[in-house]
Design an enzyme around this catalytic site. Sequence first.
Site, PDB file in Angstrom:
ATOM      1  CG  ASP A 290      -1.875  -1.156   0.792  1.00 10.31           C
ATOM      2  OD1 ASP A 290      -2.700  -1.617   0.184  1.00 10.31           O
ATOM      3  OD2 ASP A 290      -2.222  -0.897   2.248  1.00 10.31           O
ATOM      4  CG  ASP A 448     -11.677  -2.873  -0.876  1.00 14.73           C
ATOM      5  OD1 ASP A 448     -10.854  -3.260  -0.755  1.00 14.73           O
ATOM      6  OD2 ASP A 448     -11.326  -2.240  -1.522  1.00 14.73           O
TER       7      ASP A 448
END
Length: 596
Positions: A290, A448
């Site tokens: 990330d 998600d």
Amino acid sequence: MITLHCSSMELVPYSSSFGTKSLLFSALSPPSIITLRQKCLKSTRKSISTRNLVIRASSGSSSVVTLLDYGAGNVRSVRNAIRHLGYEIEDVQTPKDILNADRLIFPGVGAFASAMDILAKTGMAEALCTYIKDDRPFLGICLGLQLLFESSEENGPVNGLGLIPGVVGRFNSSNGFRVPHIGWNALQIAKDSEILDDIGDHHVYFVHSYRAMPSDDNKEWVSSTCNYGEDFIASIRRGNVHAVQFHPEKSGDVGLSVLRRFLNPKSKGTKKPNHGKASKLAKRVIACLDVRTNDEGDLVVTKGDQYDVREHTKENEVRNLGKPVELAGQYYKDGADEVSFLNITGFRDFPLGDLPMLQVLRRTSENVFVPLTVGGGIRDFTDANGRHYSSLEVASEYFRSGADKISIGSDAVYTAEEYLKTKVKTGKSSLEQISRVYGNQAVVVSIDPRRVYVKSPNDVQFKTVRVAKPGPNGEEYAWYQCTVSGGREGRPIGAYELAKAVEELGAGEILLNCIDCDGQGKGFDIDLIKLISDAVSIPVIASSGAGIVEHFSEVFMKTNASAALAAGIFHRKEVPIQAVKEHLLKEGIEEWLEPR
């Protein structure tokens, strides 16, 4: 439909100033991205011409390779691999450059019809046929192999170069094998191929939905096959002509040995000891980074707990776990099968201006020879001046900077919602556009979801699952609500419904996260992953929750996940990638154990 045959095709006239690079790229890319490059192209035209003259003057040198790059997808990795091996590159500018090449590499990327259209319009197809028929040193990669056959069923039928008998068809997913065929698989060597001499029992990396089949008519060409539900052609060789369906530039050291042996047939690779017999498609272990800017403006790798990436301190600073290029390089050395970047800040108003992230991709691809995926901000944008840029343009820039696959998140949710309402494929969404031009194997949809407990499946209109552990009020069922904007907003669509929709719209792979498990280290959400991996025929990557090596074997044994991804445990060195692979082998799960 393109009806092209080498024997009857007329050669397109050309001149010495023919600009193949810009023409080929414009054939696949919208006009506006070409204008982004025009200033650079104009300012460097003289230097490019001078450089080409220098290279051509030394074309007899053993250090020069001619590369046919028609402007689609990630060819940067092939370039980097060639340079890594110590060779210079001369780009094809005209059909004459093909005929004058000492050795030619054709890394075909994208869709069959688009590639044939470009080769025909530029006069390259006739030159290619002549070059190959003259038994000149040639290496085709992926689509560069498929185009040698008579035709393809991809968006077709579409005629190919017609040099090898056979039709390129789509894998059959009805037998339970997932399409696209993505991952590290074994080869069965059929005859002496020279360039495959160092592969042995190693895996090599494939990513494709279409394949050519061996037959009596083409058996003299076939040098190796691969089994994925059926035996298909993995490589061909006749004389000095070679082509491979797999990607040597993405197959680590073993892949580099294939390129080395083609470029220098007299070279002898250093065979590594085999850790096990590669016999089938391996389960993949993926390292995820990330990436975002911290409060000082530096690009860092971070990791959240349920998507919160800030430290719980007085300063509340962004969690900093390292530099993205350095970490990616280390994970490659440790044996990661893929590296995935998620750009969680990006230039929200103008992602093409996100030069730091593009630079991360470029620098990483110089030394990391496994697949790179990047996600974040891949959607339509309008800049401050009112100029519109399509998601296809954004994806194109990521591909040209070194990405092999792009990941779409929130935009895919909105597209799926609209599709489920109308049942109409508009062809205008980022998902549809990118998969049409680059192939569905280049498009990952990142889901998600958040778990929502219910007492009965009849309580909601979405697909539910009986959960292994009851909810806080004893609920035995749950559905998984999809979110957007980094998990901050829930949407009226379930993970099951989204997965089914994006598969129909052209996604080639699903990255399945779980907000409830993110950063918890208690294991993957087996209920969710089983639900989705049983529902679709495309590969599913399990993500969120890994804490120990046993969590990886559990997800592969209990679900149909094709890969498992982790971030924090790798960044913090709590669980080394090599330990995961050793554990999988011990448990009888095929995974190639090979630090680089």
